[in-house]
Scaffold this active site. Structure first.
Site, PDB file in Angstrom:
ATOM      1  N   GLU A 317       0.842  -1.207   0.000  1.00 17.71           N
ATOM      2  CA  GLU A 317       0.000   0.000   0.000  1.00 17.71           C
ATOM      3  C   GLU A 317       0.876   1.256   0.000  1.00 17.71           C
ATOM      4  OE1 GLU A 317      -3.757  -1.888   2.462  1.00 17.71           O
ATOM      5  OE2 GLU A 317      -2.178  -0.892   3.617  1.00 17.71           O
ATOM      6  N   CYS A 413     -10.473  -0.406   7.913  1.00 13.97           N
ATOM      7  CA  CYS A 413      -9.980   0.863   8.454  1.00 13.97           C
ATOM      8  C   CYS A 413     -10.619   2.070   7.776  1.00 13.97           C
ATOM      9  CB  CYS A 413      -8.463   0.926   8.323  1.00 13.97           C
ATOM     10  SG  CYS A 413      -7.852   0.619   6.657  1.00 13.97           S
TER      11      CYS A 413
END
Length: 654
Positions: A317, A413
């Site tokens: 990421e 998240c």
């Protein structure tokens, strides 16, 4: 000793805006209740969370085993923080009762020494602090601290604040340079910025010093993550990732003051930068500030998508290299843009420069709200700038890309991060500093602030996103002199300002990008500002190879895209002539009066059918004149699955 930047009190900013009020209503009435149901595993077909159940087991209220990601606790903490902001904006006894019940469970799950983490309490007792690189203990602690400070500010209730203070006190006994303490730091930065908030809530400088310790320790040699890996027998929690040895991934490859390029996991980086900016503001740390400025410039000028998304690679990421910004493979995690906004807000505290608010606006109006559906019930984790659905699920390079938003995630998240940002949006509209009130975002509402010891109320009535206009009614408690500084957005080439009946046209702001109105303000005086909103044909730096010879459209704060539902299949075949005229129009169902853009374009087509041949040497192309329709990027994927692209080929013929 703290050397805080001089600021003035913002008591409250309550949003009442034709665009953003609907989003806040969605957070209050849809997202927070929906996410509460998700945290309790009551959403049919959605990924199970088990997060509340984990706390109940740890509290001794239910039986069972821990379930979920190692950082599952943080989903509850972010939900609590969002709920706290909603209660602060408007007291809600029903929601407050639910929150108080969750806090009771959390406090019962806390150990006597202050430790609080359901994963280690339930699944690996006795292994606490043995895998900081991967296991998110300090990250979860930080999010719970943020929830505790937010709820205390909203309600004055101390139960969660006292619990997280006990936890922070315990952490302070575990980590530090003193003999017998661990010399470690978190693998996922978050505790650092949370401790600064705890310092603000309690006035206890121990928390500020602990935050600074964690930042100072990062990147020191020998490398702590490798030391703890050896000590625990080289075990890994996430074997598919190299969190222990890939030091750039967690920004632990260098001491933070020596980092000048945005490397590694994008969310980790901007959370770290947020804390660094906090410490620079509180302590006057020049080295920390210089690193913040250098990292900001690298992110924004070389590693950020036009939508305000950051992180161009699915693996880790992460950021990759300067100017490497593939649209179809983009990661651009929603959380990363939320973190970029956190960072921008802190940089505005250090330097009142409109460039920080420009990026804050870009990320907010594009990537962040793209991360949720228009009805508030589905979410994007990843925000690509180009989607071709036929390869999804087949080409594994695109496994992270979705053509439609999801109901929930095993790693959830992003939805609560969007909720807590939008619920606290009033904190981002103004900065009050040095006898000046800076308007950073043109979002309607009522500001109550104290400047030069006197109370000031400002009502902003905004038609910014639809017409480029805002009106301010200034009401100091008594006539007083101060500056109202209006940000000149980067996308605007002309603004007309009316004050007390007098008009003036501005073609730029001052050296920091603001139109400064300094005067003796009388109660009830009005200011109106009207920004030109041209359609801008945007191009990327010539080293961005993926978009070379392509263009994108922007109008006001919105980046636009094309969808298959409007323009047919094969968006890659379309071209936009250099000299084209744009038509701005309303679209039914478009939120807040946001406009769509139409233009004459062309589609490249073969002059004859290709049959089954894959390659030919004798084919010619013709140009078919077509009408193109562009919609705001944040609204894509609300009308079914189809192709989407932000960038379109620019026609080369005049």
């Amino acid at each position: 000793m703290s050397q805080s930047v001089a600021t003035h009190e913002v008591r409250k900013n309550q949003i009442q805006d034709p665009f953003w009020s609907e989003y806040i209503r969605l957070v209050r009435e849809v997202m927070v209740p929906y996410q509460w149901e998700a945290l309790n595993d009551r959403i049919p077909g959605a990924e199970p969370s088990h997060a509340i159940h984990n706390f109940k087991i740890a509290a001794g209220l239910e039986q069972g085993e821990f379930y979920g990601m190692v950082f599952q606790d943080s989903d509850v903490a972010k939900w609590l923080e969002a709920a706290a902001y909603l209660i602060e904006e408007k007291r809600d006894p029903v929601l407050e009762k639910v929150v108080d019940g969750v806090i009771d469970i959390i406090v019962k799950a806390q150990r006597e020494d202050g430790y609080l983490n359901t994963y280690f309490t339930l699944k690996e007792p006795g292994r606490e602090w043995s895998n900081l690189a991967e296991c998110h203990e300090l990250y979860c602690a930080g999010h719970m601290i943020e929830a505790g400070t937010a709820y205390y500010k909203a309600t004055g209730k101390r139960k969660l604040l006292d619990a997280v203070s006990r936890f922070a006190d315990y952490i302070d006994t575990v980590f530090g340079q003193e003999p017998g303490k661990l010399k470690g730091y978190d693998g996922h930065q978050e505790i650092e910025l949370a401790l600064v908030k705890l310092y603000h809530a309690t006035g206890n400088e121990k928390y500020l010093n602990l935050s600074r310790y964690f930042l100072d320790q990062r990147g020191e040699k020998p490398h702590y993550f490798e030391q703890e890996w050896e000590k625990r027998g080289r075990g890994l929690h996430f074997p598919q990732l190299s969190m222990v040895h890939d030091h750039q991934y967690s920004q632990s490859h260098l001491p933070v003051r020596e980092q000048g390029k945005a490397e590694g996991h994008a969310v980790r980086l901007v959370y770290m930068c947020t804390a660094m900016a906090d410490i620079a503001a509180e302590t006057g740390d020049a080295g920390m500030l210089a690193a913040c400025c250098e990292l900001w410039d690298n992110i924004v000028n070389k590693r950020m998508y036009i939508t305000g998304g950051i992180g161009s690679m699915e693996q880790g990421e992460s950021f990759t290299a300067d100017y490497d910004l593939p649209g179809d493979l983009a990661y651009a995690e929603t959380c990363a843009s939320v973190g970029l906004i956190f960072f921008a807000k802190r940089m505005l505290r250090l330097h009142q420069d409109s460039k920080y608010a420009d990026v804050m606006e870009r990320a907010l109006y594009n990537t962040v709200i793209s991360g949720m559906s228009l009805d508030g019930t589905k979410f994007f984790y990843v925000n690509p700038l180009e989607v071709y659905p036929e390869v999804l699920g087949k080409n594994k390079n695109y496994n992270h890309v979705k053509a439609e938003r999801q109901g929930w995630f095993s790693c959830a998240c992003c939805p609560p991060n969007v909720s807590r940002l939008l619920a606290s949006l009033g904190q981002y509209v103004y900065t009050v500093q040095d006898a000046s009130i800076y308007v950073q975002l043109y979002i309607g509402g009522q500001l109550e602030a104290v400047i030069n010891g006197a109370s000031v109320r400002i009502e902003q009535q905004s038609l910014y996103i639809s017409e480029g206009k805002s009106r301010f009614i200034i009401t100091p408690e008594q006539t007083s002199e101060f500056t109202l500084a209006l940000r000149m957005p980067e996308w605007c080439d002309q603004a007309e300002v009316t004050v007390d009946g007098g008009n003036k046209t501005y073609f730029a702001g001052d050296k920091n990008g603001y139109i400064e109105l300094t005067r003796e303000w009388k109660p009830g005086e009005e200011v109106e500002i009207s920004f030109s909103m041209p359609v801008q044909i945007m191009k990327s730096h010539p080293q961005v190879r993926q978009t070379f010879s392509k263009v994108a459209l922007q109008r006001g704060p919105f980046v636009y895209c094309m969808e298959q539902v409007d323009n047919g299949k094969g968006l890659y075949q379309l071209q936009l002539p250099r000299k084209t005229e744009f038509t701005i129009s309303e679209q039914m169902g478009s939120p807040g009066g946001v406009k769509v853009i139409r233009a004459a374009g062309q589609r490249m087509k073969p002059t004859e059918e290709w049959a089954d041949e894959l390659y030919r040497s004798d084919s010619l192309w013709s140009m078919e004149q077509v009408s193109l329709k562009f919609i705001p990027y944040f609204t894509w994927a609300n009308r079914g699955v189809g192709e989407m692209t932000v960038w379109i080929q620019e026609a080369t013929d005049e």
